[in-house]
Design an enzyme around this catalytic site. Structure first.
Site, PDB file in Angstrom:
ATOM      1  N   SER A 164     -10.148  10.402   0.211  1.00  0.00           N
ATOM      2  CA  SER A 164      -9.544   9.518  -0.928  1.00  0.00           C
ATOM      3  C   SER A 164      -8.392  10.991  -1.043  1.00  0.00           C
ATOM      4  CB  SER A 164     -10.176  10.256  -2.387  1.00  0.00           C
ATOM      5  OG  SER A 164      -9.038   9.918  -3.211  1.00  0.00           O
ATOM      6  N   HIS A 205      -9.584   5.292   1.034  1.00  0.00           N
ATOM      7  CA  HIS A 205      -9.722   5.017  -0.254  1.00  0.00           C
ATOM      8  C   HIS A 205      -8.540   5.801  -0.606  1.00  0.00           C
ATOM      9  CE1 HIS A 205     -12.759   4.722  -3.493  1.00  0.00           C
ATOM     10  NE2 HIS A 205     -11.817   5.749  -4.374  1.00  0.00           N
ATOM     11  N   ASP A 258      -7.192   4.947  -4.844  1.00  0.00           N
ATOM     12  CA  ASP A 258      -7.230   5.307  -6.189  1.00  0.00           C
ATOM     13  C   ASP A 258      -6.126   4.486  -6.931  1.00  0.00           C
ATOM     14  OD1 ASP A 258      -9.672   6.264  -6.190  1.00  0.00           O
ATOM     15  OD2 ASP A 258      -9.756   7.890  -5.378  1.00  0.00           O
ATOM     16  N   MET A 294      -5.020   3.045 -10.109  1.00  0.00           N
ATOM     17  CA  MET A 294      -4.866   3.498 -11.937  1.00  0.00           C
ATOM     18  C   MET A 294      -3.919   3.507 -12.804  1.00  0.00           C
ATOM     19  SD  MET A 294      -6.409   7.644 -11.968  1.00  0.00           S
ATOM     20  CE  MET A 294      -8.423   7.381 -10.437  1.00  0.00           C
ATOM     21  N   HIS A 320      -8.991   0.811  -4.425  1.00  0.00           N
ATOM     22  CA  HIS A 320     -10.128   1.033  -5.489  1.00  0.00           C
ATOM     23  C   HIS A 320      -9.507   0.754  -6.735  1.00  0.00           C
ATOM     24  CE1 HIS A 320     -12.979   4.177  -8.327  1.00  0.00           C
ATOM     25  NE2 HIS A 320     -12.959   2.537  -8.396  1.00  0.00           N
ATOM     26  N   MET A 368      -8.873   0.616 -10.189  1.00  0.00           N
ATOM     27  CA  MET A 368      -9.275   1.296 -12.085  1.00  0.00           C
ATOM     28  C   MET A 368      -8.082   0.691 -12.593  1.00  0.00           C
ATOM     29  SD  MET A 368     -10.680   4.960 -10.478  1.00  0.00           S
ATOM     30  CE  MET A 368      -9.525   5.153  -8.892  1.00  0.00           C
ATOM     31  N   MET A 378     -20.056   4.992  -9.016  1.00  0.00           N
ATOM     32  CA  MET A 378     -19.648   6.134  -9.364  1.00  0.00           C
ATOM     33  C   MET A 378     -20.825   7.667  -9.615  1.00  0.00           C
ATOM     34  SD  MET A 378     -16.540   4.989  -8.920  1.00  0.00           S
ATOM     35  CE  MET A 378     -15.462   6.879  -9.335  1.00  0.00           C
ATOM     36  N   ASP A 406     -18.717   7.589  -4.818  1.00  0.00           N
ATOM     37  CA  ASP A 406     -17.104   8.281  -5.515  1.00  0.00           C
ATOM     38  C   ASP A 406     -17.218   9.225  -6.783  1.00  0.00           C
ATOM     39  OD1 ASP A 406     -14.593   8.770  -5.647  1.00  0.00           O
ATOM     40  OD2 ASP A 406     -14.562   7.062  -6.038  1.00  0.00           O
TER      41      ASP A 406
END
Ligand code: DX5
Ligand code: ZN
Length: 219
Positions: free
Chosen positions: A9, A34, A36, A38, A67, A69, A138, A172
């Site tokens: 990540s 990966h 992330d 957000m 991913h 979020m 998670m 994760d």
């Protein structure tokens, strides 16, 4: 690709030298990257979005997993696919129906993952989860890197892998040399790791050691 997949990540990477950081883990045998994403709403933190993914796309041939979020992922799936994501992971906890999100992702020719927060149960979700290409369990509350591993969700992994014909389980949050063996023994086969790789003095060595330790847990 072996029995274990390692997906670094970049949240824990140095963004000022992101291309170098990615080159190091690619050479060290990373199976995917990966990413992330957000939005400050679904989680109380903001990271990066499509422009960064587009830049990452230009510096690696590894599969990119975004991913998400974020709230309302359905409004952004197309943008992330266009930015170069090979896989898009949405959260089970968003308002939209998971099966609809999965179909929307697949309609763009992209792989689909479903992320499950530590407190979310999976009872009765076998048919829904089965549609996805991977299930992301998670082991921290999403939003920040470098948090302590939560063992509770290991039970969720056990439940999911006990069902037949399920996609591979990815984990994760707080994945490191100490937690990886427990995660693998619970039945997961894909490890996301941020701090344990990019905050290590030698990220390439850290990735290789993580793989070795995870593979030993298969025996
Ligand atoms: C947390 C993110 C993770 C994070 C993991 O919300 O989804 O992918 O980068 O970081 P570490 O490996 O440091 O726990
Ligand atoms: Zn993540």
């Amino acid at each position: 690709m072996g029995m274990i997949e390692i997906s670094p990540s970049i949240l824990a990477a140095d963004f000022g030298r992101l291309a170098d950081e990615i080159a190091v883990v690619e050479r060290a045998g990373a199976d995917s990257i990966h990413l992330d994403v957000m939005d400050g709403h679904f989680v109380p933190n903001i990271s990066f979005g499509p422009p960064v993914i587009r830049s990452v796309r230009n510096v690696t041939t590894l599969p990119l997993w975004a991913h998400l979020m974020i709230d309302n992922p359905e409004s952004y799936i197309e943008t992330f696919a266009a930015a170069g994501a090979d896989g898009i992971i949405v959260h089970l906890e968003v308002q939209a129906d998971a099966s609809d999100l999965c179909a929307a992702i697949h309609s763009l020719g992209v792989k689909a993952g479903i992320a499950i927060n530590p407190d979310t149960g999976v009872t009765g979700l076998q048919e829904t989860l089965r549609r996805f290409d991977r299930i992301l369990v998670m082991t921290v509350y999403p939003g920040f890197g470098g948090q302590a591993f939560m063992p509770g969700p290991l039970e969720t992994i056990g439940t999911v892998v006990s069902w037949s014909g399920m996609p591979p389980v990815e984990v994760d949050g707080g994945v490191d040399l100490k937690t990886a063996p427990r995660i693998i023994r619970a039945g997961a086969r894909i490890l996301v790791a941020g701090s344990a790789i990019f905050r290590a003095p030698d990220p390439a060595g850290a990735l290789k050691t993580l793989r070795t330790v995870a593979e030993q847990a298969l025996d």
